[in-house]
Write an enzyme that holds these catalytic residues in place. Sequence first.
Site, mmCIF file in Angstrom:
data_model
loop_
_atom_site.group_PDB
_atom_site.id
_atom_site.type_symbol
_atom_site.label_atom_id
_atom_site.label_comp_id
_atom_site.label_asym_id
_atom_site.label_seq_id
_atom_site.Cartn_x
_atom_site.Cartn_y
_atom_site.Cartn_z
ATOM 1 N N GLU A 42 2.032 1.595 -3.459
ATOM 2 C CA GLU A 42 0.891 2.016 -4.276
ATOM 3 C C GLU A 42 0.611 3.515 -4.095
ATOM 4 O O GLU A 42 0.373 4.229 -5.074
ATOM 5 C CB GLU A 42 -0.342 1.197 -3.891
ATOM 6 N N ARG A 53 0.829 -1.215 0.000
ATOM 7 C CA ARG A 53 0.000 0.000 0.000
ATOM 8 C C ARG A 53 0.861 1.263 0.000
ATOM 9 O O ARG A 53 0.516 2.259 -0.631
ATOM 10 C CB ARG A 53 -0.953 0.019 1.199
ATOM 11 N N SER A 113 16.544 13.979 -1.775
ATOM 12 C CA SER A 113 17.559 13.009 -1.375
ATOM 13 C C SER A 113 16.938 11.934 -0.484
ATOM 14 O O SER A 113 16.079 12.228 0.348
ATOM 15 C CB SER A 113 18.676 13.715 -0.606
#
Length: 162
Positions: free
Chosen positions: A92, A89, A115
Site C-alpha cells: 500500500e 501495508r 534495479s
Amino acid sequence: MENKANMVASLMSVKQKSGKTFSQIAEETGLTNVYVAQLLRRQAQLKPETAPKLKAALPLLSDQQIHQMMEAPLRSYDPNLIQDPTVYRLNEAVMHFGESIKEIVNEEFGDGIMSAIDFFCSVDKIKGVDGKDRVVLTFDGKYLPHTEQKTEHMVSRLMRKE
C-alpha cells in the site's frame, strides 16, 4: 514448491535454534538483514565466499543445507502473502507513494528505473522524535536509464550485415 517449503522450514529452524535475529546474523556475516532473510527463505543464492561466514554465524547449518543454498534459487512468492498485514501495508505504501517517488527519480536521474537486481535492502529500527519505535526501510538500487532503441546499437542487426 514443496521441496522449497521444506528447505525454508529447516533453515528457519536453524535460525530459531541459534536464538539470533536476522540483524545479528547480518552483523556477523557482513550482509544486510534483509539479504540474510532472503538467503534463509531461499530467495537469494549463497555465494562461496559468504558460506563460511554464514556457517560460523549459524553452526547448526549442515553441509547439505549450505550446498543447497549455493544453488540458484527459485525466486518466487506466495500470492496469498499480500494478505499478511505487514506485506499489505508495504505494498500500500509503495502504491500510494509510488507515483511521487517515480517523479523524483525521473527528475533527479532522468527517464529510467531502479534495479531490483543490483539492489540492497535493509530494515532498521529507530526512535522517533516522540520516543516511539519507527521502521526504516532502505531500498538502495542501481539506476538504470531507459535507452533509445537505435538499430545501429542492436548487435543482432549488426550481425546480419556481416
